[in-house]
Motif scaffolding. Structure first.
Motif, short mmCIF file in Angstrom:
data_model
loop_
_atom_site.label_atom_id
_atom_site.label_comp_id
_atom_site.label_asym_id
_atom_site.label_seq_id
_atom_site.Cartn_x
_atom_site.Cartn_y
_atom_site.Cartn_z
N SER A 1 -44.54 -14.81 54.97
CA SER A 1 -43.12 -14.96 54.68
C SER A 1 -42.89 -15.85 53.46
O SER A 1 -42.02 -15.56 52.64
N ALA A 2 -43.66 -16.92 53.28
CA ALA A 2 -43.51 -17.78 52.10
C ALA A 2 -43.91 -17.01 50.84
O ALA A 2 -43.26 -17.14 49.79
N ILE A 3 -44.94 -16.20 50.93
CA ILE A 3 -45.38 -15.40 49.79
C ILE A 3 -44.34 -14.34 49.47
O ILE A 3 -44.04 -14.08 48.30
N PHE A 4 -43.74 -13.73 50.49
CA PHE A 4 -42.67 -12.76 50.26
C PHE A 4 -41.50 -13.41 49.52
O PHE A 4 -40.95 -12.82 48.59
N ASN A 5 -41.12 -14.61 49.92
CA ASN A 5 -40.02 -15.30 49.25
C ASN A 5 -40.36 -15.61 47.80
O ASN A 5 -39.52 -15.49 46.90
N LYS A 6 -41.61 -16.01 47.55
CA LYS A 6 -42.05 -16.31 46.19
C LYS A 6 -42.01 -15.05 45.33
O LYS A 6 -41.54 -15.08 44.20
N LEU A 7 -42.47 -13.92 45.90
CA LEU A 7 -42.45 -12.67 45.15
C LEU A 7 -41.02 -12.19 44.89
O LEU A 7 -40.73 -11.63 43.83
N ASP A 8 -40.12 -12.42 45.84
CA ASP A 8 -38.71 -12.09 45.62
C ASP A 8 -38.14 -12.86 44.43
O ASP A 8 -37.40 -12.31 43.61
N GLU A 9 -38.50 -14.12 44.34
CA GLU A 9 -38.03 -14.95 43.23
C GLU A 9 -38.60 -14.47 41.90
O GLU A 9 -37.89 -14.40 40.90
N ILE A 10 -39.88 -14.08 41.90
CA ILE A 10 -40.51 -13.58 40.67
C ILE A 10 -39.83 -12.28 40.24
O ILE A 10 -39.52 -12.09 39.05
N VAL A 11 -39.59 -11.37 41.19
CA VAL A 11 -38.93 -10.10 40.85
C VAL A 11 -37.51 -10.35 40.35
O VAL A 11 -37.06 -9.71 39.39
N TYR A 12 -36.80 -11.30 40.95
CA TYR A 12 -35.45 -11.64 40.50
C TYR A 12 -35.48 -12.09 39.04
O TYR A 12 -34.68 -11.63 38.22
N ASN A 13 -36.42 -12.97 38.69
CA ASN A 13 -36.51 -13.45 37.31
C ASN A 13 -36.89 -12.33 36.35
O ASN A 13 -36.39 -12.27 35.22
N MET A 14 -37.74 -11.40 36.80
CA MET A 14 -38.11 -10.27 35.96
C MET A 14 -36.90 -9.34 35.75
O MET A 14 -36.72 -8.80 34.64
N LEU A 15 -36.08 -9.17 36.78
CA LEU A 15 -34.89 -8.34 36.65
C LEU A 15 -33.85 -8.99 35.74
O LEU A 15 -33.15 -8.29 35.00
N ILE A 16 -33.76 -10.31 35.79
CA ILE A 16 -32.86 -11.03 34.87
C ILE A 16 -33.30 -10.76 33.43
O ILE A 16 -32.47 -10.48 32.56
N SER A 17 -34.61 -10.84 33.19
CA SER A 17 -35.12 -10.58 31.83
C SER A 17 -34.84 -9.14 31.42
O SER A 17 -34.48 -8.87 30.25
N TRP A 18 -35.00 -8.19 32.36
CA TRP A 18 -34.72 -6.78 32.08
C TRP A 18 -33.25 -6.60 31.69
O TRP A 18 -32.93 -5.91 30.72
N ALA A 19 -32.35 -7.23 32.44
CA ALA A 19 -30.92 -7.10 32.17
C ALA A 19 -30.54 -7.78 30.86
O ALA A 19 -29.71 -7.27 30.09
N LYS A 20 -31.14 -8.93 30.56
CA LYS A 20 -30.86 -9.62 29.29
C LYS A 20 -31.34 -8.79 28.10
O LYS A 20 -30.72 -8.80 27.04
N ARG A 21 -32.45 -8.10 28.27
CA ARG A 21 -32.96 -7.25 27.20
C ARG A 21 -31.99 -6.10 26.93
O ARG A 21 -31.76 -5.71 25.80
N ARG A 22 -31.42 -5.56 27.99
CA ARG A 22 -30.48 -4.44 27.84
C ARG A 22 -29.17 -4.88 27.20
O ARG A 22 -28.54 -4.13 26.47
N HIS A 23 -28.73 -6.08 27.53
CA HIS A 23 -27.43 -6.58 27.05
C HIS A 23 -27.64 -7.94 26.38
O HIS A 23 -27.23 -8.98 26.89
N SER A 24 -28.27 -7.91 25.23
CA SER A 24 -28.62 -9.17 24.56
C SER A 24 -27.40 -9.92 24.02
O SER A 24 -27.46 -11.13 23.81
N ASN A 25 -26.28 -9.23 23.81
CA ASN A 25 -25.09 -9.89 23.28
C ASN A 25 -24.18 -10.45 24.37
O ASN A 25 -23.19 -11.10 24.07
N LYS A 26 -24.51 -10.19 25.64
CA LYS A 26 -23.65 -10.63 26.75
C LYS A 26 -24.20 -11.90 27.37
O LYS A 26 -25.38 -12.22 27.26
N GLY A 27 -23.33 -12.61 28.07
CA GLY A 27 -23.72 -13.86 28.71
C GLY A 27 -24.31 -13.62 30.10
O GLY A 27 -24.25 -12.53 30.67
N PHE A 28 -24.85 -14.70 30.65
CA PHE A 28 -25.51 -14.64 31.95
C PHE A 28 -24.53 -14.24 33.06
O PHE A 28 -24.84 -13.42 33.91
N THR A 29 -23.32 -14.78 33.04
CA THR A 29 -22.33 -14.47 34.06
C THR A 29 -21.95 -12.99 34.03
O THR A 29 -21.84 -12.35 35.07
#
Length: 192
Positions: free
Chosen positions: A91-119
């Protein structure tokens, strides 16, 4: 060697792959004080790195994909790995992997919309679903989480029972295992 280990138990396991040149020796150190003398299996770091690499490769290919296609591609990877490792202490490893995937998805979304803000990015891709505030989803699909996989503990059979003599015990065992498997495979048992 045992002087270095101290009061920990040292288990040695040989893994011999098909290629005998690549023999590996693995030491599993188990502290008596931490786990009360029990061996707690966890998903290996290599396995974690492999699933992260696989998700990273999908996100790299998905630079121009829409969110639905990305979710449809990632869900089998996440669900399959989580189901494979749901028997372990993970369960701790699953939570850690969820956090890693979340950060990777944030990077994916920032790459798609580089002119937009985080919010703006988070309100476009992450929505409220049930009790969770930030769920990567669309109207059609929701991204699975590693932590959604239910951890299943295997019930050990009694060693002093004989299947030819204690037929009642093994009939009860079959009945309980059937209903346990039925409960696990029920699609409504895992909440998003």
């Amino acid at each position: 060697m045992l002087g270095i280990v101290g009061k920990a138990l040292c288990f040695v396991m040989f893994i011999l792959p098909n290629n005998t040149k690549q023999r590996a020796l693995i030491f599993i150190l188990l502290s008596k004080s931490g786990y009360k003398g029990k061996l707690l299996p966890k998903p290996s770091k290599d396995s974690q790195k492999e699933v992260i690499k696989k998700i990273r490769d999908v996100l790299h290919k998905a630079k121009a994909w829409d969110q639905d296609r990305l979710i449809q591609t990632l869900n089998p990877i996440i669900r399959g790995w989580a189901e494979y490792h749901n028997h372990a202490v993970s369960s701790a490893i699953f939570n850690k992997l969820d956090e890693i995937v979340y950060n990777m998805l944030i990077s994916w979304a920032k790459r798609r919309h580089s002119n937009k803000g985080f919010t703006w990015i988070t309100t476009k891709y992450w929505h409220k679903s049930g009790k969770r505030k930030y769920v990567f989803c669309t109207e059609l699909h929701t991204l699975e989480r590693f932590s959604n996989a239910k951890i299943v503990r295997q019930r050990l059979a009694s060693l002093n029972k004989n299947p030819f003599i204690d037929k009642e015990y093994f009939e009860q065992w079959k009945f309980m295992e059937y209903h346990r498997k039925k409960r696990i495979t029920n699609p409504n048992s895992v909440l998003n």
